[in-house]
Design a protein around this motif. Structure first.
Motif, mmCIF file in Angstrom:
data_model
loop_
_atom_site.group_PDB
_atom_site.id
_atom_site.type_symbol
_atom_site.label_atom_id
_atom_site.label_comp_id
_atom_site.label_asym_id
_atom_site.label_seq_id
_atom_site.Cartn_x
_atom_site.Cartn_y
_atom_site.Cartn_z
ATOM 1 N N CYS A 130 0.843 -1.202 0.000
ATOM 2 C CA CYS A 130 0.000 0.000 0.000
ATOM 3 C C CYS A 130 0.870 1.241 0.000
ATOM 4 C CB CYS A 130 -0.982 0.007 1.176
ATOM 5 S SG CYS A 130 -0.295 0.418 2.779
ATOM 6 N N SER A 177 0.291 4.023 1.701
ATOM 7 C CA SER A 177 0.292 4.711 2.986
ATOM 8 C C SER A 177 1.329 4.125 3.942
ATOM 9 C CB SER A 177 -1.104 4.589 3.611
ATOM 10 O OG SER A 177 -1.099 5.089 4.931
ATOM 11 N N GLN A 178 1.735 4.927 4.889
ATOM 12 C CA GLN A 178 2.608 4.479 5.982
ATOM 13 C C GLN A 178 1.803 4.194 7.249
ATOM 14 O OE1 GLN A 178 5.701 3.711 5.924
ATOM 15 N NE2 GLN A 178 6.686 4.842 4.288
ATOM 16 N N ASP A 179 0.508 4.427 7.217
ATOM 17 C CA ASP A 179 -0.367 4.243 8.382
ATOM 18 C C ASP A 179 -0.332 2.788 8.848
ATOM 19 O OD1 ASP A 179 -2.557 3.811 10.116
ATOM 20 O OD2 ASP A 179 -3.737 5.374 9.153
ATOM 21 N N ASP A 180 -0.027 2.588 10.123
ATOM 22 C CA ASP A 180 0.081 1.236 10.669
ATOM 23 C C ASP A 180 -1.233 0.470 10.650
ATOM 24 O OD1 ASP A 180 2.783 1.381 11.157
ATOM 25 O OD2 ASP A 180 2.543 2.056 13.228
ATOM 26 N N HIS A 181 -2.363 1.152 10.579
ATOM 27 C CA HIS A 181 -3.656 0.476 10.662
ATOM 28 C C HIS A 181 -4.394 0.385 9.321
ATOM 29 C CE1 HIS A 181 -3.206 0.294 14.941
ATOM 30 N NE2 HIS A 181 -2.946 1.585 14.958
ATOM 31 N N GLU A 182 -3.807 0.929 8.293
ATOM 32 C CA GLU A 182 -4.477 0.982 6.996
ATOM 33 C C GLU A 182 -4.806 -0.408 6.439
ATOM 34 O OE1 GLU A 182 -4.641 3.985 3.397
ATOM 35 O OE2 GLU A 182 -4.142 4.399 5.463
ATOM 36 N N ASP A 242 -5.387 -3.160 8.277
ATOM 37 C CA ASP A 242 -6.052 -4.011 9.270
ATOM 38 C C ASP A 242 -7.267 -4.749 8.705
ATOM 39 O OD1 ASP A 242 -4.166 -3.152 11.075
ATOM 40 O OD2 ASP A 242 -5.543 -1.948 12.282
ATOM 41 N N SER A 248 3.482 -7.361 4.620
ATOM 42 C CA SER A 248 2.934 -6.124 4.054
ATOM 43 C C SER A 248 4.051 -5.108 3.866
ATOM 44 C CB SER A 248 1.827 -5.559 4.954
ATOM 45 O OG SER A 248 2.303 -5.343 6.253
ATOM 46 N N LYS A 285 4.462 -1.180 3.306
ATOM 47 C CA LYS A 285 3.795 0.126 3.371
ATOM 48 C C LYS A 285 4.674 1.177 2.714
ATOM 49 C CE LYS A 285 1.760 -1.282 7.673
ATOM 50 N NZ LYS A 285 2.143 -1.454 9.052
ATOM 51 N N HIS A 290 12.985 -2.377 -0.082
ATOM 52 C CA HIS A 290 12.080 -2.451 1.074
ATOM 53 C C HIS A 290 12.335 -3.740 1.859
ATOM 54 C CE1 HIS A 290 8.368 -2.302 3.404
ATOM 55 N NE2 HIS A 290 8.132 -1.085 2.928
#
Length: 188
Positions: A122, A124-129, A131, A153, A155, A166
């Protein structure tokens, strides 16, 4: 023990981040002597599930005649099923979602035990994106009696090529290698 991997790539972007993550896992699996078949779902004509329940009344046979019939056969012969997808609006890509929905037909069949892996990317860097996607994958694996070998995953990989270097690439490669070596504990 040698395993047959079926790697299903749900990204419509050829040669993108999802492909790179899948290829890393494939590299590890091949290094361990496994056989691997990679399918890019964008290249298959998979219709959405009709919700008619024909499959439930007919031992998993789907009323639709499309490319999913070929994939069902490949699933029958796979030991490890890998779902590789970009995160699209907090879930599977539409290509992967069509495949997943058509796996409903498998609920009425007795299949040999399978292992499964989720690979996801993904922007985004959002840890919950991710979930919701991970929770859905786990529920699907449990419903199909697949033994979840793990999830990888990546991110922050929005543009094609962002995944280069990565840490998720090595994690996927190692997961591909580890399937033969030992049983991997579920993360939760």
């Amino acid at each position: 023990m040698k395993k047959n991997f079926l790697v299903l790539v749900g990204s419509p972007r050829k040669g993108g981040n999802t492909d790179a993550l899948a290829d890393a896992l494939i590299e590890g699996a091949l290094e361990s002597g496994h056989t691997v078949e990679k399918l890019t779902l964008q290249n298959y004509n998979i219709h959405g599930c009709l919700g008619c329940d024909y499959c439930m009344r007919n031992h998993g046979a789907c009323v639709q005649s499309d490319d999913m019939q070929r994939i069902y056969d490949k699933l029958d012969h796979a030991d490890v099923v890998v779902l590789a997808t970009p995160l699209y609006f907090f879930g599977f890509s539409s290509q992967m979602k069509a495949f997943v929905d058509r796996c409903y037909a498998l609920l009425s069949r007795t299949l040999p035990q399978k292992q499964s892996i989720l690979l996801a990317v993904c922007g985004s860097q959002d840890d919950h994106e991710m979930d919701g996607l991970i929770a859905q994958y786990r529920m699907i694996a449990a419903a199909l009696h697949w033994s979840n070998r793990g999830e990888v995953s990546a991110k922050g990989v929005l543009k094609k090529g962002d995944i280069s270097g990565h840490a998720a690439l090595e994690e996927a490669r190692e997961l591909g290698r580890s399937v033969a070596v030992r049983e991997r504990k579920k993360p939760f």
